[in-house]
Design an enzyme around this catalytic site. Structure first.
Site, PDB file in Angstrom:
ATOM      1  CE1 TYR A   1      99.480  61.987 -32.385  1.00  0.00           C
ATOM      2  CE2 TYR A   1     101.702  61.875 -33.221  1.00  0.00           C
ATOM      3  CZ  TYR A   1     100.816  61.734 -32.185  1.00  0.00           C
ATOM      4  OH  TYR A   1     101.285  61.367 -30.963  1.00  0.00           O
ATOM      5  CD  GLU A   2      96.205  57.301 -36.767  1.00  0.00           C
ATOM      6  OE1 GLU A   2      97.449  57.321 -36.776  1.00  0.00           O
ATOM      7  OE2 GLU A   2      95.527  56.598 -37.543  1.00  0.00           O
ATOM      8  N   GLY A   3      94.543  62.090 -38.165  1.00  0.00           N
ATOM      9  CA  GLY A   3      93.303  62.818 -38.463  1.00  0.00           C
ATOM     10  C   GLY A   3      93.076  63.932 -37.472  1.00  0.00           C
TER      11      GLY A   3
END
Lengths: 594, 594
Positions: free
Chosen positions: A439-441
């Site tokens: 998550y978050e890239g």
């Protein structure tokens, strides 16, 4: 044994001895009152809360998980009451502006709080963590009215927030998103659509939840340039903050996940929910990405958190567990076998964790101080700090989570077969850690950001901001007998880093796929060099104090630095080859040949 | 999409094209009737069973797990009926001697069956897998009466077996074990003690369970030389195999684990249970270790299994999932985005899985053929095969499980955030894979076995058995233009392998800790070189057939070989440095400095 001991001394080492934190605060607007006494008090109070209140809920939260019943999410036993104590302690307001009820302390101190709460109980810490993103968005882009209505409640902590980006068909590629916002006559918007993977999207810990939602206006251009940002509360508040009617949004289900069971990952359905535009139309992604660096640093912390927790658990276990004799002869002849910490391979696994965790802490805290300056530096030109932060953020996010997962796995390995059993908590630590690279890239996305957007798009200028610092450091210490063992290899790597960049940059001029082909290995290489720089500095400090009363503490740092240089840094030898190996070995294979 | 497709063509490639399986069988006693037709029929029938019967139970088995109620273990829905079908199909008897009702096929074919059942459903496959160990023990060391009583039932599959080694305070260090065996007047023994981590120790799938138990006789010497082996059935049978009274042993609980939820991991309490000595007194470990090589190969297969399953799942997903455009321009302009398999980093993750999985299969099958010869070779001197097997077993066990876990993680990563959600099954694959580096000897223990017991204790002779083969191969191909790209680097590595061995061997003469300090990196280095040898051979075959009707199949092999040489093999550059870095960077740090 307590589940987690906040490593106050290690945190102090990084803040005061490595980063001169008191002086740093003097460079921030409205931060001149901050001194060591205040910071230490925050650390000590924070440690009590983490160790006594939320760490004991980490395993039970994993076992119970969140439950879902007809739109209502119930968090694990104790989560709600712990959150109430957190609010009563004033923790949510720590780093927010005094204007909206905050205490005005620097974000970097919030970063330390995130580390210790996250290590104690990552699933729990995500609830206040997500609020932070919502607050940041409103602070930077909300109208005064929006700030008055929502921000003060969020700062106080009685409401929490979320970030609603992902949809089932798009995570990385937000340009594909379909959620719609239809303008109404009263200036509000009717939001229609479905969002997935909304962390803390529904729960029972606060009286209201403020969703920050990406959606498209009717006339919006396609792709990423047609996305706007809205605030969509669960309950519609009056201007004085009283809760009004329930908004037309509901939690459709919660995900069943590998880990972070205590945090509710929600499907949120918006069925004509009332939303209010934040910032200019079609500039939603721009608004959201203004605090992307701190959001990504917030996820980088997860690598550090699971690294630290696993290290503490495996260190305690390997000191106690008796099994086999040392190859060089019994070390505990009075016992039926030696504690396994005597075995070199067990030490390799412990030192790897220590090197990655403490190194990750140095990198993240350093970046957090850059973010402080970028956001509230009082001296005018902050472009150097902003550049360094832009460069180091994807490195911190991807490298620290990748090595954090490696560390968590090594901690499990130290337990042998027992590590696979739930009661020890080390397998939960692996499961919880696994999401941090997604998550978050993802790691792949961070790598493209680093090599493509940051390094190559700036013609190498952003990279030079950092390699110059390393160069200067090496030059100052390379003829110093005691630091030679670090300065010489670091200097070579620093030069090679530039050469590799040039190599990929040249190749990419002929074939843009060369960037994607080199990116992850390039990011990992960058992470190894960055940590080498911080470990050299840690060793320098340790050498100066190796005769002090805290001899063991400092010698531990020095020997971990040596371990890092001799046992971890050689990984760059492999990466230097693969980075230069080119895109053909990936792109030549046809899809039907896989 | 079906959960798992047995990769029959890949298996055939290794058996027939790489290993000349039909000729191999001719070298085995009583195996002259085995031909490709028979083997292919086994593969096809096995594939049906795996795909249709047990693969569909893999995820439900994980979700339901085993349940425990007052000593009774219930396996997940469908497990028992699948096992009945397995018995009805005659599968348990495949590789056992015709004397006891077996079909007399080679173990190596059982190895293939283990791969495909294990990939379909590892938790389920462990039930028959554990029986295999018990059967081997009885076959090799049981009395004629024990064989008649137990073996025929196990071969038929109506009873299953276990191996009871571990106790709470000892796993690796069996010399510490405490379970006692008191002789009785009737020649039996009363077994007292508690065993943990007993896979398939109690369940509802078969009418009786035959435990093979390590215990100490009253007058036994301390340590590993005082351990004896006993057969301890759940129900005491009459000589004609009728079930008699319940023996005094019970399942105290089952473990709650990270994965393999469908397999019951039991605490077994022996309270004066009747046991019968197998083999000579105090020679229990010796008896048990006679089939250690095949047991360890059986666990090596788990790395291959999870690698294959993850690869299949992630390949299918990355072909379907649309996200972003290729950096070199749209590849599917008619769709809203390109399938993610176009992105180089996604390909890096897929090719890593393919290289490790197919490479692991080549190594494990090669070793399984060596085991065939060692056990039933008909030509007299089998010492070369025995030596090679002794050398390669720890490499296969540790390297294939380590890279299998890496592969399983890469598969999850290909799914982005969706990989973290249970319904896709890729996170289960990671959790299930994690135990493979722990049981049947951890990676650290395999590494000590390889470097200490096998390589250095034989003065390098065991290693030379393999490096000579590689040397000969390289010599034959190094001036061949088409194979030069593989033969040249392989030849260099092969030489370096010997140099590194010499280096560690010299260092170890001064300090025995040098062995433990180098061991894991040495093992991984050995694994990378071994796979390089097999990938070179695969490339050689592929080059010869790259114009055939199966062009894509062979070009896939060739390009994966190139990927392996250019992107994976450079890891040896790091390992060559760390192997030589010495023990000081691990041993100098005092315990209180961690």
């Amino acid at each position: 044994m307590s589940e987690y001991q906040v490593p106050i001394r290690d945190i102090q080492f990084v803040l005061y001895e490595l980063l001169d934190y008191e002086n740093h605060c003097k460079k921030l607007a409205n931060a001149d009152e901050i001194n060591r006494e205040l910071v230490d008090a925050v650390l000590e109070e924070g440690a009590k809360f983490c160790e006594q209140v939320i760490a004991p809920l980490n395993r039970s939260g994993d076992e119970q998980g969140c439950s879902f019943n007809d739109g209502v999410v119930t968090t694990p036993e104790g989560f709600k009451s712990a959150y109430q104590q957190y609010v009563d302690g004033g923790w949510p307001s720590m780093c927010h502006s005094t204007e909206h009820g905050g205490q005005g302390l620097p974000e970097s101190l919030g970063n330390v709080l995130s580390e210790i709460t996250g290590t104690a109980n990552w699933s729990w810490a995500m609830y206040p963590g997500l609020s932070h993103g919502a607050m940041k968005t409103l602070e930077l882009h909300g109208t005064e009215e929006q700030k008055q209505t929502y921000l003060s409640k969020l700062v106080e902590g009685v409401w929490t927030g979320t970030m609603c980006l992902t949809e089932a068909h798009c995570g990385t590629d937000l340009g594909l998103l379909k959620t719609k916002a239809e303008p109404r006559e009263d200036g509000s918007y009717a939001i229609h659509g479905s969002k997935i993977f909304i962390s803390a999207g529904e729960h029972d810990m606060a009286e209201n939840i403020v969703h920050i939602v990406l959606a498209r206006l009717p006339d919006a251009p396609e792709g990423t340039k047609g996305i706007s940002l809205f605030v969509v509360p669960k309950f519609l508040p009056s201007k004085d903050g009283q809760l009004g009617e329930r908004n037309k949004l509901s939690c459709g289900s919660i995900e069943h996940k590998m880990g972070i069971h205590g945090n509710a990952t929600c499907v949120l359905n918006f069925d004509g929910a009332s939303g209010f535009l934040i910032g200019p139309p079609n500039r939603g992604l721009h608004c959201m990405f203004t605090f992307m660096n701190t959001a990504r640093l917030g996820t980088a912390i997860q690598g550090l958190a699971h690294g630290e927790l696993g290290y503490q658990k495996s260190l305690a276990y390997t000191r106690e567990r008796l099994q086999m004799r040392a190859l060089s002869g019994a070390k505990a002849p009075d016992k039926p076998a030696d504690p396994i910490i005597v075995h070199p391979d067990v030490r390799r696994m412990l030192l790897s964790q220590k090197a990655f965790t403490e190194g990750g802490r140095m990198l993240i805290y350093y970046a957090a101080l850059l973010a402080d300056i970028e956001q509230q530096g009082s001296s005018g030109d902050n472009s150097e700090e902003a550049d360094l932060l832009a460069l180091l953020t994807p490195v911190a996010k991807a490298f620290v989570t990748e090595t954090g997962f490696e560390s968590a796995n090594l901690a499990l390995q130290c337990f042998g077969g027992h590590g696979y059993i739930r009661e020890w908590g080390v397998e939960q630590n692996v499961r919880d850690a696994r999401i941090s690279m997604l998550y978050e890239g993802t790691t792949g996305i961070q790598a493209l950001d680093l090599l493509g957007r940051k390094v190559l798009m700036s013609q190498g200028e952003l990279l030079k901001r950092f390699t110059k610092i390393i160069h200067k450091y090496c030059k100052a210490h390379i003829e110093n007998n005691t630091l030679e063992e670090f300065a010489v290899p670091l200097s070579k790597l620093n030069t090679e880093w530039g050469e590799l960049t040039l190599h990929v940059g040249m190749a990419a001029m002929n074939d843009p796929e060369e960037v994607g082909a080199a990116a992850v290995d390039y990011l990992m290489y960058s992470g190894y060099v960055a940590l080498a720089y911080f470990w050299a500095r840690a060793a320098e400090i340790a050498l100066q104090k190796s005769e002090s009363a805290e001899k063991d503490f400092y010698l531990g740092k020095l020997k971990t630095a040596r371990f890092y240089y001799q046992r971890i840094l050689p990984r760059t030898r492999a990466l230097a080859v693969t980075i230069k190996s080119g895109a053909a070995n990936l792109m030549d294979i046809e899809e039907e040949q896989f």
